[in-house]
Design an enzyme around this catalytic site. Structure first.
Site, short mmCIF file in Angstrom:
data_model
loop_
_atom_site.label_atom_id
_atom_site.label_comp_id
_atom_site.label_asym_id
_atom_site.label_seq_id
_atom_site.Cartn_x
_atom_site.Cartn_y
_atom_site.Cartn_z
N SER A 1 -39.90 1.68 6.39
CA SER A 1 -38.66 2.16 5.76
C SER A 1 -38.51 1.79 4.30
O SER A 1 -37.50 2.14 3.67
CB SER A 1 -37.46 1.62 6.53
OG SER A 1 -37.44 0.22 6.48
N THR B 1 -33.29 -0.30 4.96
CA THR B 1 -33.41 -0.52 3.52
C THR B 1 -33.44 -2.02 3.35
O THR B 1 -32.84 -2.71 4.17
CB THR B 1 -32.12 0.01 2.84
OG1 THR B 1 -32.14 1.43 2.89
CG2 THR B 1 -31.99 -0.44 1.40
N THR C 1 -35.69 1.37 -0.88
CA THR C 1 -35.87 2.09 0.38
C THR C 1 -36.76 3.31 0.21
O THR C 1 -36.91 3.83 -0.91
CB THR C 1 -34.49 2.57 0.91
OG1 THR C 1 -34.63 3.05 2.24
CG2 THR C 1 -33.91 3.67 0.05
N ARG D 1 -34.11 14.82 -1.39
CA ARG D 1 -32.90 14.07 -1.02
C ARG D 1 -32.93 12.65 -1.60
O ARG D 1 -33.93 11.95 -1.55
CB ARG D 1 -32.80 13.98 0.50
CG ARG D 1 -31.55 13.25 1.03
CD ARG D 1 -31.85 11.81 1.38
NE ARG D 1 -30.70 11.15 2.04
CZ ARG D 1 -30.63 9.84 2.27
NH1 ARG D 1 -31.62 9.05 1.90
NH2 ARG D 1 -29.59 9.32 2.85
N THR E 1 -26.59 -0.57 3.82
CA THR E 1 -27.71 0.03 4.51
C THR E 1 -27.14 0.97 5.56
O THR E 1 -25.98 0.86 5.94
CB THR E 1 -28.62 -1.04 5.15
OG1 THR E 1 -29.72 -0.39 5.81
CG2 THR E 1 -27.88 -1.90 6.15
N GLY E 2 -27.96 1.91 5.99
CA GLY E 2 -27.47 2.90 6.95
C GLY E 2 -27.43 4.27 6.29
O GLY E 2 -28.10 4.50 5.29
#
Ligand code: ASP
Length: 311
Positions: free
Chosen positions: A69, A171, A189, A199, A222-223
Site C-alpha cells: 500500500s 497509508t 501512499t 486518481r 488514513t482510509g
C-alpha cells in the site's frame, strides 16, 4: 521529561491542567509504523529533528516491497501503473507534496525537495517525475511480481469494491515531536488499489492527509481519501485541538463529521491520528481495525484505535 503547567486552556473548565510533556515522541499509522518508528527514533533519540525523523521513518515503509500500500510493491491502478502520493510538513508550516508520481521509490524525499528547493508546495505527474530525476532520484519499476499477479487476478472481474481495513488501502502517516519541541509530519501512499488512472487521494493534500501547526499539534489520516478531503480532515483535527479538544476528542469529532456527511458508512473506513504540542496523542476511526504505532524513550507498541462502529 518535564512537567509544566499546560498552555492548553480547556474550554469547558477554563482552568489550566498539569500536563506531562512527552518528548521526543513519534507515532504512525498501522502496524507498518513499528519498523518505521524505530528508524525515526534513531534520529529523535539522538536529538535530531522531527523533520528528518518523519522523512527517514516513512522511507522504510516506502522501500519495503512486501507492503502493498506504500511505495515499492504498492498495488497499481486499474491500468497496471503504480502511482504514488506523498507530503511532508515542518514546524514552520513549510510543506512539500508530490502526487501521481511514478517510478520513484521514495516520494517523501521528493516532496521534501519540493519544499526545500522550490517556491512551490506541490508537483504532480510527469512534472514531479522530471523534477525527481533532475534531483538525482533513480528511476525504478515499482510493480513487483506479487502485486502484478494480484492485479492480473483482479482484472478477471475488474470489480472495484473497496473492503475496509484490508490491504487494498492503507497509508503511512507519521507525526513526531522532537527534543526542541518542534512538530513535523509525513504521509505517503500508493493510494487505493485499482483506482482510476490519474486518481489522487487525500495523502498528498496539505490539510487533508496531513496538517501540522507547531502552535497546536499535528494530524494525519488514513482510509478512503475522498471522505477525508470532503471535510479537510487533518486541518479540522488540528483546529479542533486549537479550540481545546484533546487529540482523541479532535479525531473523534472529525470522524463524526464524516459520518454525518454520508448516508451510510457501512463500507467506509477512515482513521485519524493526532499529536499535540505537549506530546499527548490520540486517534479515532469509523470502524474497528485501525491501529497505530507509538515510540517514546520507554514505550514501543501498537495501540488499537477507538472507533464508532464495530464491523
Ligand atoms: N488515504 C489513502 C487514499 O485515499 C489510502 C489509505 O490511507 O488507505 O489514497
Amino acid at each position: 521529561m518535564t512537567i509544566i503547567s499546560s498552555a492548553f486552556k480547556t474550554k469547558k473548565l477554563e482552568t489550566y491542567r498539569d500536563i506531562k510533556i512527552e518528548k521526543p515522541i513519534v507515532i504512525s499509522t498501522w502496524n507498518h509504523g513499528l519498523p518505521a518508528n524505530k528508524t525515526a527514533w534513531e534520529i529523535l533519540g539522538k536529538g535530531g529533528t522531527s523533520l528528518d525523523a518523519v522523512e527517514q521513518g516513512v522511507r522504510i515503509t516506502e522501500s519495503d516491497p512486501t507492503n502493498g500500500s506504500v511505495g515499492l510493491g504498492g498495488r497499481p491502478d486499474r491500468d497496471g501503473f503504480v502511482t504514488l502520493d506523498a507530503c511532508i510538513m515542518n514546524h514552520k508550516n513549510q510543506c512539500g507534496s508530490v502526487a501521481f508520481l511514478q517510478n520513484i521509490e521514495n516520494p517523501i524525499s521528493v516532496a521534501r525537495k519540493v519544499m526545500e528547493d522550490t517556491p512551490h508546495v506541490m508537483l504532480a505527474g510527469e512534472g514531479a517525475y522530471q523534477f525527481a530525476i533532475e534531483k538525482g532520484f533513480p528511476k525504478k519499476n515499482l510493480l513487483t511480481d506479487g502485486a502484478k499477479k494480484d492485479w492480473e487476478e483482479w482484472l478477471k472481474k475488474s470489480k472495484y469494491q473497496p473492503v475496509i481495513n484490508i490491504e487494498n488501502h492503507d497509508t503511512i502517516g507519521m507525526l513526531a515531536l522532537d527534543s526542541l519541541g518542534n512538530l513535523a509530519g509525513a504521509c505517503t501512499t500508493s493510494g487505493l488499489a485499482y483506482k482510476i488512472h490519474g486518481r489522487v487521494g487525500d495523502s498528498p493534500i496539505i490539510g487533508a492527509g496531513l496538517f501540522v501547526d507547531n502552535e497546536v499539534g499535528a494530524a494525519c489520516a488514513t482510509g478512503l481519501g475522498e471522505a477525508v478531503m470532503r471535510i479537510a480532515g487533518s486541518s479540522a483535527v488540528v483546529e479542533l485541538m486549537r479550540s481545546g479538544a484533546t487529540p482523541e476528542e479532535a479525531c473523534k469529532e472529525a470522524v463524526d463529521r464524516i459520518i454525518r456527511k454520508h448516508d451510510s458508512v457501512e463500507n467506509l473506513q477512515v482513521g485519524f491520528l493526532a499529536l499535540d504540542k505537549n506530546g499527548q496523542y490520540g486517534s479515532y476511526s469509523i470502524h474497528n481495525g485501525f491501529n497505530f504505532a507509538l515510540h517514546t524513550s520507554n514505550k514501543e507498541k501498537l495501540i488499537d484505535s477507538k472507533y464508532r462502529h464495530k464491523q
